[in-house]
Design a protein around this motif. Structure first.
Motif, PDB file in Angstrom:
ATOM      1  N   GLY A 165       2.696 -11.732  -8.726  1.00 54.62           N
ATOM      2  CA  GLY A 165       2.579 -11.119 -10.042  1.00 54.62           C
ATOM      3  C   GLY A 165       1.948  -9.737 -10.039  1.00 54.62           C
ATOM      4  N   GLY A 166       0.741  -9.631  -9.500  1.00 52.11           N
ATOM      5  CA  GLY A 166       0.039  -8.353  -9.486  1.00 52.11           C
ATOM      6  C   GLY A 166       0.756  -7.306  -8.661  1.00 52.11           C
ATOM      7  N   MET A 167       1.266  -7.687  -7.506  1.00 51.91           N
ATOM      8  CA  MET A 167       1.962  -6.722  -6.657  1.00 51.91           C
ATOM      9  C   MET A 167       3.250  -6.238  -7.306  1.00 51.91           C
ATOM     10  SD  MET A 167       1.361  -8.029  -2.729  1.00 51.91           S
ATOM     11  CE  MET A 167       1.901  -9.715  -3.015  1.00 51.91           C
ATOM     12  N   ALA A 168       3.963  -7.134  -7.988  1.00 52.39           N
ATOM     13  CA  ALA A 168       5.200  -6.736  -8.656  1.00 52.39           C
ATOM     14  C   ALA A 168       4.917  -5.732  -9.772  1.00 52.39           C
ATOM     15  CB  ALA A 168       5.913  -7.963  -9.224  1.00 52.39           C
ATOM     16  N   LYS A 169       3.868  -5.996 -10.560  1.00 51.97           N
ATOM     17  CA  LYS A 169       3.515  -5.067 -11.635  1.00 51.97           C
ATOM     18  C   LYS A 169       3.057  -3.727 -11.067  1.00 51.97           C
ATOM     19  CE  LYS A 169       2.121  -8.674 -14.913  1.00 51.97           C
ATOM     20  NZ  LYS A 169       0.986  -9.285 -15.649  1.00 51.97           N
ATOM     21  N   GLY A 170       2.225  -3.775 -10.041  1.00 54.64           N
ATOM     22  CA  GLY A 170       1.747  -2.544  -9.431  1.00 54.64           C
ATOM     23  C   GLY A 170       2.869  -1.721  -8.830  1.00 54.64           C
ATOM     24  N   ALA A 171       3.805  -2.392  -8.155  1.00 47.73           N
ATOM     25  CA  ALA A 171       4.933  -1.687  -7.559  1.00 47.73           C
ATOM     26  C   ALA A 171       5.807  -1.055  -8.633  1.00 47.73           C
ATOM     27  CB  ALA A 171       5.754  -2.647  -6.706  1.00 47.73           C
ATOM     28  N   VAL A 185       0.839  -1.198   0.000  1.00 45.52           N
ATOM     29  CA  VAL A 185       0.000   0.000   0.000  1.00 45.52           C
ATOM     30  C   VAL A 185       0.875   1.249   0.000  1.00 45.52           C
ATOM     31  CG1 VAL A 185      -1.689   1.333   1.319  1.00 45.52           C
ATOM     32  CG2 VAL A 185      -1.968  -1.126   1.089  1.00 45.52           C
ATOM     33  N   PHE A 186       1.960   1.218   0.777  1.00 44.79           N
ATOM     34  CA  PHE A 186       2.869   2.366   0.821  1.00 44.79           C
ATOM     35  C   PHE A 186       3.504   2.603  -0.547  1.00 44.79           C
ATOM     36  CE2 PHE A 186       7.286   3.885   1.405  1.00 44.79           C
ATOM     37  CZ  PHE A 186       6.999   5.160   1.864  1.00 44.79           C
ATOM     38  N   VAL A 187       3.992   1.539  -1.170  1.00 47.59           N
ATOM     39  CA  VAL A 187       4.614   1.681  -2.491  1.00 47.59           C
ATOM     40  C   VAL A 187       3.597   2.174  -3.512  1.00 47.59           C
ATOM     41  CG1 VAL A 187       5.707   0.420  -4.387  1.00 47.59           C
ATOM     42  CG2 VAL A 187       6.409  -0.026  -2.038  1.00 47.59           C
ATOM     43  N   SER A 188       2.374   1.669  -3.444  1.00 47.25           N
ATOM     44  CA  SER A 188       1.345   2.086  -4.403  1.00 47.25           C
ATOM     45  C   SER A 188       0.967   3.549  -4.227  1.00 47.25           C
ATOM     46  CB  SER A 188       0.103   1.205  -4.273  1.00 47.25           C
ATOM     47  OG  SER A 188      -0.554   1.421  -3.035  1.00 47.25           O
ATOM     48  N   GLN A 189       1.169   4.094  -3.021  1.00 43.55           N
ATOM     49  CA  GLN A 189       0.845   5.495  -2.768  1.00 43.55           C
ATOM     50  C   GLN A 189       2.005   6.435  -3.095  1.00 43.55           C
ATOM     51  OE1 GLN A 189      -2.016   6.658  -2.193  1.00 43.55           O
ATOM     52  NE2 GLN A 189      -3.127   4.787  -1.701  1.00 43.55           N
ATOM     53  N   LEU A 190       3.118   5.895  -3.562  1.00 43.05           N
ATOM     54  CA  LEU A 190       4.245   6.758  -3.929  1.00 43.05           C
ATOM     55  C   LEU A 190       3.884   7.687  -5.088  1.00 43.05           C
ATOM     56  CD1 LEU A 190       7.348   4.378  -3.680  1.00 43.05           C
ATOM     57  CD2 LEU A 190       6.718   6.265  -2.156  1.00 43.05           C
ATOM     58  N   VAL A 191       2.944   7.270  -5.926  1.00 44.11           N
ATOM     59  CA  VAL A 191       2.501   8.147  -7.013  1.00 44.11           C
ATOM     60  C   VAL A 191       1.831   9.393  -6.443  1.00 44.11           C
ATOM     61  CG1 VAL A 191       1.068   8.327  -9.067  1.00 44.11           C
ATOM     62  CG2 VAL A 191       2.215   6.185  -8.544  1.00 44.11           C
ATOM     63  N   THR A 192       0.937   9.202  -5.480  1.00 41.27           N
ATOM     64  CA  THR A 192       0.301  10.348  -4.827  1.00 41.27           C
ATOM     65  C   THR A 192       1.337  11.212  -4.133  1.00 41.27           C
ATOM     66  OG1 THR A 192      -1.729   9.069  -4.473  1.00 41.27           O
ATOM     67  CG2 THR A 192      -1.421  11.032  -3.115  1.00 41.27           C
ATOM     68  N   ALA A 193       2.324  10.562  -3.486  1.00 41.63           N
ATOM     69  CA  ALA A 193       3.396  11.312  -2.839  1.00 41.63           C
ATOM     70  C   ALA A 193       4.168  12.145  -3.857  1.00 41.63           C
ATOM     71  CB  ALA A 193       4.336  10.352  -2.114  1.00 41.63           C
ATOM     72  N   GLY A 194       4.482  11.537  -5.007  1.00 39.42           N
ATOM     73  CA  GLY A 194       5.209  12.261  -6.040  1.00 39.42           C
ATOM     74  C   GLY A 194       4.418  13.429  -6.582  1.00 39.42           C
ATOM     75  N   LEU A 195       3.127  13.223  -6.836  1.00 39.77           N
ATOM     76  CA  LEU A 195       2.268  14.306  -7.311  1.00 39.77           C
ATOM     77  C   LEU A 195       2.221  15.455  -6.317  1.00 39.77           C
ATOM     78  CD1 LEU A 195      -0.786  12.353  -8.805  1.00 39.77           C
ATOM     79  CD2 LEU A 195       0.674  13.969 -10.049  1.00 39.77           C
ATOM     80  N   ALA A 196       1.973  15.121  -5.052  1.00 36.25           N
ATOM     81  CA  ALA A 196       1.860  16.147  -4.019  1.00 36.25           C
ATOM     82  C   ALA A 196       3.179  16.905  -3.846  1.00 36.25           C
ATOM     83  CB  ALA A 196       1.437  15.505  -2.699  1.00 36.25           C
ATOM     84  N   PHE A 204      -5.436  -2.660  -5.328  1.00 33.95           N
ATOM     85  CA  PHE A 204      -5.888  -3.750  -4.465  1.00 33.95           C
ATOM     86  C   PHE A 204      -5.207  -5.071  -4.806  1.00 33.95           C
ATOM     87  CE2 PHE A 204      -9.537  -0.816  -4.036  1.00 33.95           C
ATOM     88  CZ  PHE A 204      -9.498  -0.665  -2.658  1.00 33.95           C
ATOM     89  N   ALA A 205      -4.068  -4.982  -5.483  1.00 30.79           N
ATOM     90  CA  ALA A 205      -3.306  -6.202  -5.791  1.00 30.79           C
ATOM     91  C   ALA A 205      -2.792  -6.869  -4.523  1.00 30.79           C
ATOM     92  CB  ALA A 205      -2.144  -5.876  -6.730  1.00 30.79           C
ATOM     93  N   TRP A 206      -2.778  -6.121  -3.406  1.00 26.94           N
ATOM     94  CA  TRP A 206      -2.310  -6.703  -2.145  1.00 26.94           C
ATOM     95  C   TRP A 206      -3.229  -7.835  -1.659  1.00 26.94           C
ATOM     96  CZ3 TRP A 206      -6.037  -6.296   1.531  1.00 26.94           C
ATOM     97  CH2 TRP A 206      -6.913  -5.209   1.471  1.00 26.94           C
ATOM     98  N   ALA A 207      -4.413  -7.957  -2.254  1.00 28.50           N
ATOM     99  CA  ALA A 207      -5.299  -9.071  -1.871  1.00 28.50           C
ATOM    100  C   ALA A 207      -4.626 -10.407  -2.133  1.00 28.50           C
ATOM    101  CB  ALA A 207      -6.614  -8.980  -2.651  1.00 28.50           C
ATOM    102  N   ASP A 208      -3.681 -10.437  -3.080  1.00 29.99           N
ATOM    103  CA  ASP A 208      -2.959 -11.686  -3.365  1.00 29.99           C
ATOM    104  C   ASP A 208      -2.093 -12.119  -2.184  1.00 29.99           C
ATOM    105  OD1 ASP A 208      -4.091 -11.676  -5.858  1.00 29.99           O
ATOM    106  OD2 ASP A 208      -2.364 -10.779  -6.857  1.00 29.99           O
TER     107      ASP A 208
END
Length: 291
Positions: free
Chosen positions: A260-266, A190-201, A247-251
């Motif tokens: 797979g999903g988490m690696a792509k999302g990250a 979740v933290f890694v996925s929010q890095l985009v928001t961090a970068g934007l902000a 929500f790839a963390w559901a895996d």
């Protein structure tokens, strides 16, 4: 802000080291004492108790939604681990976006709004050092916010529902010994996925003197990403959107851990974040500081 000769003179000044200006601990204490930090911490810490109260009033949560890819609400009250996972599930889509945008968007822009930015640079704090210190502290507080929520949820859930294995909505359960490591993996993703928001902000914070503009802009663009991901007509193009993988963390909450999903999302999130951070540093290094 300063000319090349002045910078050279500073570099040669006895006892002056750029690395020692604006230490991380000083910046961290400044941010920790701010009212918005304490308020955000209080909101995140209160959420698990709000959910417990809602479950107590409304009864055991049921699976009326049915069509969702994951529905942790069905098993939210099975154990403390289930309750912590549910707390992350209901907050990851929006609530956890807010502290990231707040901590990263209120960095440089707040100094500019207080008219203290030019004095910091005249201290003298090199521009790259100023940004680096503020970014590291902002990301640290963002991570702390994401850790705080499941920690409080685990404690409150243990009292309300007892400790036990994490039961899956699809059947089966994770062993108790695997529960905390899997939840830690969820928080990390979740933290890694929010890095985009961090970068934007953070990038917007270097472009404006209005902190609310940077924070609101980052939240707004994140929402736009979520809306675009809902447009199925985009097909495989949605895979280039960070929101597609949120929500790839559901895996990580399955008996057989799938990466797979988490690696792509990250990978998508980190790629966008690095570009945005680079734009922030590049733009700020050339910006005229008048605030």
């Amino acid at each position: 802000m300063s000319s090349a000769p002045e910078a050279l003179a500073l570099a040669e000044a006895p006892g002056y080291h750029a690395r020692r200006t604006l230490p991380l601990r000083v910046e961290a204490m400044r941010q920790l004492r701010r009212r918005r930090t304490l308020l955000m911490g209080g909101v995140l810490a209160a959420l698990p108790f709000v959910l417990i109260t809602a479950f107590a009033i409304g009864g055991t949560p049921g699976g009326e939604g049915g069509g969702s890819r994951i529905n942790l609400m069905d098993v939210a009250t099975e154990s403390a681990a289930n309750f912590a996972a549910t707390s992350l599930f209901v907050s990851a889509g929006f609530l956890l976006v807010v502290p990231v945008a707040l901590f990263c968007g209120d960095t440089v822009a707040s100094e500019a709004s207080w008219s203290s930015l030019r004095y910091l640079l005249a201290a003298p704090v090199p521009r790259s050092r100023l940004l680096w210190s503020k970014l590291v502290v902002a990301l640290g507080f963002s991570l702390a916010a994401m850790v705080l929520l499941p920690l409080v949820a685990l404690g409150a859930g243990a009292v309300a529902y007892g400790w036990g294995p994490l039961r899956l909505p699809t059947g089966g359960a994770l062993a108790t010994s695997d529960t905390v490591p899997r939840l830690a993996l969820v928080v990390a993703f979740v933290f890694v996925s929010q890095l985009v928001t961090a970068g934007l902000a953070f990038w917007l914070s270097t472009k404006t003197d209005a902190p609310l503009g940077a924070v609101g802009g980052a939240v707004g663009l994140t929402i736009v990403g979520n809306v675009l991901d809902a447009v199925t007509a985009l097909g495989s193009w949605r895979e280039f959107l960070p929101a597609h993988w949120q929500f790839a963390w559901a895996d990580a909450l399955q008996p057989d851990l799938a990466w797979g999903g988490m690696a792509k999302g990250a990978a998508v999130s980190v790629a966008y974040a690095l570009i945005l951070f680079a734009l922030a540093f590049r733009g700020f290094s050339r910006k005229d500081i008048v605030s």
